[in-house]
Design a protein around this motif. Structure first.
Motif, PDB file in Angstrom:
ATOM      1  N   UNK A  41      -1.931   5.640  -1.979  1.00 54.90           N
ATOM      2  CA  UNK A  41      -2.514   6.850  -1.417  1.00 54.90           C
ATOM      3  C   UNK A  41      -2.289   6.920   0.077  1.00 54.90           C
ATOM      4  N   UNK A  42      -2.066   8.131   0.558  1.00 54.35           N
ATOM      5  CA  UNK A  42      -2.242   8.412   1.975  1.00 54.35           C
ATOM      6  C   UNK A  42      -2.667   9.870   2.084  1.00 54.35           C
ATOM      7  N   UNK A  43      -3.272  10.206   3.188  1.00 57.13           N
ATOM      8  CA  UNK A  43      -3.779  11.556   3.395  1.00 57.13           C
ATOM      9  C   UNK A  43      -2.771  12.339   4.237  1.00 57.13           C
ATOM     10  N   UNK A  44      -2.189  13.370   3.619  1.00 56.96           N
ATOM     11  CA  UNK A  44      -1.235  14.230   4.322  1.00 56.96           C
ATOM     12  C   UNK A  44      -2.014  15.333   5.017  1.00 56.96           C
ATOM     13  N   UNK A  75      -6.589  15.530  -3.992  1.00 54.89           N
ATOM     14  CA  UNK A  75      -7.455  14.367  -3.869  1.00 54.89           C
ATOM     15  C   UNK A  75      -7.217  13.431  -5.052  1.00 54.89           C
ATOM     16  N   UNK A  76      -7.617  12.169  -4.873  1.00 55.30           N
ATOM     17  CA  UNK A  76      -7.424  11.201  -5.945  1.00 55.30           C
ATOM     18  C   UNK A  76      -8.741  10.521  -6.305  1.00 55.30           C
ATOM     19  N   UNK A  77      -8.912  10.310  -7.608  1.00 50.46           N
ATOM     20  CA  UNK A  77     -10.038   9.539  -8.125  1.00 50.46           C
ATOM     21  C   UNK A  77      -9.476   8.300  -8.802  1.00 50.46           C
ATOM     22  N   UNK A  78      -9.881   7.143  -8.288  1.00 51.15           N
ATOM     23  CA  UNK A  78      -9.433   5.881  -8.862  1.00 51.15           C
ATOM     24  C   UNK A  78     -10.588   5.236  -9.619  1.00 51.15           C
ATOM     25  N   UNK A  79     -10.346   5.019 -10.909  1.00 47.29           N
ATOM     26  CA  UNK A  79     -11.361   4.377 -11.748  1.00 47.29           C
ATOM     27  C   UNK A  79     -11.181   2.862 -11.695  1.00 47.29           C
ATOM     28  N   UNK A 398     -18.392  -8.272   0.323  1.00 48.59           N
ATOM     29  CA  UNK A 398     -17.981  -6.886   0.519  1.00 48.59           C
ATOM     30  C   UNK A 398     -16.513  -6.790   0.916  1.00 48.59           C
ATOM     31  N   UNK A 399     -15.859  -5.824   0.312  1.00 46.01           N
ATOM     32  CA  UNK A 399     -14.470  -5.524   0.612  1.00 46.01           C
ATOM     33  C   UNK A 399     -14.412  -4.290   1.513  1.00 46.01           C
ATOM     34  N   UNK A 400     -13.216  -3.963   1.982  1.00 46.10           N
ATOM     35  CA  UNK A 400     -13.067  -2.933   3.009  1.00 46.10           C
ATOM     36  C   UNK A 400     -11.865  -2.054   2.687  1.00 46.10           C
ATOM     37  N   UNK A 401     -12.027  -0.732   2.828  1.00 45.51           N
ATOM     38  CA  UNK A 401     -10.910   0.184   2.626  1.00 45.51           C
ATOM     39  C   UNK A 401     -10.837   1.140   3.803  1.00 45.51           C
ATOM     40  N   UNK A 402      -9.623   1.385   4.293  1.00 46.77           N
ATOM     41  CA  UNK A 402      -9.386   2.345   5.381  1.00 46.77           C
ATOM     42  C   UNK A 402      -8.229   3.251   4.970  1.00 46.77           C
ATOM     43  N   UNK A 403      -8.349   4.547   5.262  1.00 42.08           N
ATOM     44  CA  UNK A 403      -7.313   5.496   4.847  1.00 42.08           C
ATOM     45  C   UNK A 403      -6.286   5.712   5.939  1.00 42.08           C
ATOM     46  N   UNK A 404      -5.056   5.829   5.501  1.00 45.09           N
ATOM     47  CA  UNK A 404      -3.968   6.186   6.404  1.00 45.09           C
ATOM     48  C   UNK A 404      -3.801   7.703   6.381  1.00 45.09           C
TER      49      UNK A 404
END
Length: 712
Positions: A41-44, A75-79, A398-404
């Motif tokens: 994923x990335x945000x355009x 948008x994306x939904x990840x299960x 805890x894990x961490x996510x950051x969007x590009x």
């Protein structure tokens, strides 16, 4: 110590430090695994301003799923499949229509309190925001228009909270700027007023920002509902961009749900900066909430002073300024479970091609931080914006996510997912709330954990960071602590709930007032015990324990109301001759025999037989025994105050006459009578005897002879 030695030691320490850091990099820390676990994923975004993330369990299977905003893409939904991997279910969930919107930020909450989390997605210019209703079957429906979500603006962050304490989660939306050309920052027209959507129930909302005095005409990039003054309702914190042009950062205090008061000036938080993101947490363990505000640089750390609404700016002192980068999303979290809050900050330059690395600061619980991003393997550079923390693999850290985010549709930048691989033996606890009077997610409520003379505070996040929403579970690192002394939940509205003696290393589900599957009424008999709160309890009262349910593997708090009942005891006195049988047992000496007796009460009644052994056979009628005595008693039954006992002696003897009740107990006696051979007559006074059967005993020459007296 001379200079050569000092120089040698300095170089030696540097070498050891570098070696340890290298070992740390390869041995533990975080690992970037987005592609490995199925996230692509990335945000355009042509304006490079989006990148929202929401961590949520949309299908109620016990693990954290992800909603990732696409900007000008879908948008994306990840299960989360629960096996360490994610599956893109965007099509199945019905989210392809988001391609028609410029999506920016997202928050997740159960707006209709039906047990399934819905989504609120903010959008850019010329479109309304999107309210996605969770259909509880893996799909979502856009119900925005029928719900009353109609206003059009350039919306950025949103936050969820029940500002009027009616049990329905409301939505506050930060709006950005109006512009008349590109680049937009060179063609600004005005800051845009924010929205406050009051939840009316039945999926109906009304926009009330003006009447509640929270429209705030700044250029909001981050907003957060938070109980700033700790009075049981949510207030509003706002980070405004272009603070020197429009409005500075804002703080609004909730006045009992009737309106909000602006107190930023008095509180000392009205900074005119390029406010970007918000992180909330008690980083110095002094019992109150502190707020970290990101900026174009340097960032701000507002430390709340004791006893009042006043904050000190502590970013430089605490070493969390990040003055050389542009910071966006941020979150306090305890990545190493040592009980001290750490801080993660997403960084990404707006203009130009320069990329930046996410910051990670380790806290010591006293207000100090050290930069550990490199030693923790967080080294990837990108243009990151949104940031969220979650425990995707349910391993307690805890894990961490950051969007590009990129304005190039063919960008190679990808959203980064940092899996926490720190290997330590520190304990942890996760607390998941389920409201009944409060909103079902417990958003805005605070959870306090008391351990080792410290209090650790977490607030259930309604959306903060930048455009993003962290997990809705309160996570506590506990270090070496093996048992939590107590947990205090302060629900929205002031309802307080206390749990004691809680096990560590579990996810605990706490229902408000424990309405469902919560109370157990237990009764024990006096003298018995029941194992509660890790020991055997003999005293009645209320006890709390955590038990694993069989459905989703979560631990629920079970409240046991223990009642201790007295055992009914009846005592019966029995007189027996030595060697006689009682209840099939041969009795040789005085003893106590206990018999259980069926009862309608939970405790069986007891009959206690006190058995006394005598040497004579009671109950023998008057008459001749052997050839020594011929005992006659008259009148018998007695109708007077006395009876006469007549008997015949065949030899001179000392005589003793005693009277006993049916249990063999002595009632009266006549001693030392010296009598001659022949007929004898003794008068016994029985005027004070109660009606019943009595036994007499005549002792002559060490022999016993008995008779019976009946008193009417």
């Amino acid at each position: 110590m001379n200079k050569i030695i000092r120089k040698y030691l300095k170089n030696y320490i540097l070498i050891v430090t570098l070696t340890l850091n290298c070992f740390n990099v390869t041995g533990q820390g975080f690992k970037e695994v987005a592609s490995e676990i199925g996230i692509d994923h990335f945000c355009y975004d042509a304006l490079v301003m989006g990148g929202g993330i929401a961590s949520l369990d949309y299908d109620n299977d016990g693990d954290e799923d992800l909603y990732l905003v696409g900007g000008l893409s879908s948008d994306k939904l990840y299960r989360n499949n629960g096996n360490g991997f994610y599956e893109d279910v965007s099509d199945i969930a019905g989210l392809n229509f988001t391609n028609n919107f410029y999506t920016v930020g997202v928050v997740a909450g159960d707006f209709d309190n039906d047990g399934f989390r819905d989504l609120f997605v903010t959008t850019g210019r010329d479109t309304r925001n999107i309210l996605l209703s969770n259909n509880s079957d893996g799909t979502f429906s856009d119900i925005s228009e029928q719900a009353g979500i109609l206003e059009i603006s350039w919306s950025t962050s949103a936050t969820i909270g029940d500002y009027n304490l009616d049990g329905l989660p409301d939505i506050y939306v930060g709006n950005y700027v109006e512009y008349d050309g590109l680049p937009f920052d060179a063609h600004l027209v005005a800051g845009l007023p924010n929205f406050l959507y009051e939840n009316l129930g039945n999926n109906q909302f009304e926009e009330v920002a003006v009447s509640m005095q929270v429209e705030d005409n700044g250029a909001a990039l981050a907003v957060a509902f938070s109980d700033v003054d700790d009075d049981g309702d949510v207030d509003i914190v706002i980070a405004n961009d272009f603070g020197h042009i429009y409005e500075p950062n804002a703080l609004y205090i909730n006045e009992d749900g009737d309106f909000f008061s602006s107190v930023a000036d008095q509180a000392g938080v009205n900074y005119e900066i390029h406010g970007m993101g918000i992180a909330i947490g008690d980083y110095d363990k002094d019992g109150d909430r502190d707020y970290y505000i990101t900026d174009l640089g340097p960032n701000l750390l507002h430390n709340k002073q004791n006893n009042g609404m006043l904050y000190s700016e502590m970013s430089e002192v605490s070493n969390v300024e990040v003055s050389d980068m542009t910071s966006w999303g941020a979150a306090f979290f305890d990545y190493d479970n040592d009980s001290n809050l750490d801080l993660a900050v997403a960084n990404g330059n707006v203009l130009g091609s320069r990329k930046e690395v996410t910051s990670l600061f380790k806290g010591d619980g006293l207000g100090n931080f050290s930069d550990v991003a490199t030693s923790q393997n967080i080294v990837e550079d990108s243009k990151t914006k949104g940031l969220a923390v979650l425990d995707y693999d349910n391993d307690g850290d805890l894990d961490l996510i950051v969007t590009a985010v990129s304005d190039d549709e063919a960008s190679m930048d990808k959203t980064l997912f940092y899996k926490n691989n720190n290997e330590n033996t520190n304990n942890w606890l996760k607390v998941k709330l389920q409201g009944t009077y409060s909103n079902r997610d417990g958003i805005g409520s605070s959870v306090k954990v008391f351990v080792d003379n410290e209090v650790l505070i977490r607030e259930i996040d309604g959306g903060s960071s930048y455009l993003s929403h962290n997990l809705l579970v309160a996570h506590f690192g506990l270090g070496s602590v093996e048992h939590v002394d107590s947990i205090v939940i302060n629900w929205m509205g002031g309802n307080e709930q206390i749990l004691k003696n809680v096990k560590v290393n579990q996810t605990l589900l706490i229902q408000e007032d424990q309405v469902r599957h919560s109370f157990i009424d237990s009764t024990i008999c006096k003298g018995d015990s029941l194992f509660l709160e890790n020991k055997y309890q003999k005293v009645g009262g209320t006890y709390y324990d955590s038990l694993k349910n069989g459905q989703d593997g979560l631990y629920e708090v079970i409240c046991t109301k223990l009642k201790v009942m007295d055992v009914k005891r009846d005592t019966v006195n029995v007189t027996l001759e030595k060697g006689q049988f009682f209840k099939d047992y041969k009795i040789q000496s005085d003893t106590i025999f206990v018999e259980e007796k069926p009862s309608e009460n939970p405790c069986i009644d007891l009959v206690i037989y006190k058995i006394k052994i005598i040497d004579v056979i009671t109950g023998i009628q008057h008459g001749k025994i052997g050839d020594e005595l011929n005992i006659r008693v008259s009148p018998n039954p007695s109708i007077r105050n006395y009876v006469e006992v007549n008997y015949h002696l065949t030899q001179f003897s000392d005589v003793k006459i005693s009277i006993h009740n049916v249990h063999g107990e002595l009632i009266d006696s006549i001693d030392n009578m010296k009598q001659q051979i022949g007929e004898q007559q003794v008068q016994l006074n029985v005027g004070n005897f109660r009606p019943g059967v009595y036994y007499g005993k005549i002792e002559t020459n060490r022999k016993y002879h008995t008779f019976k007296i009946l008193i009417e």
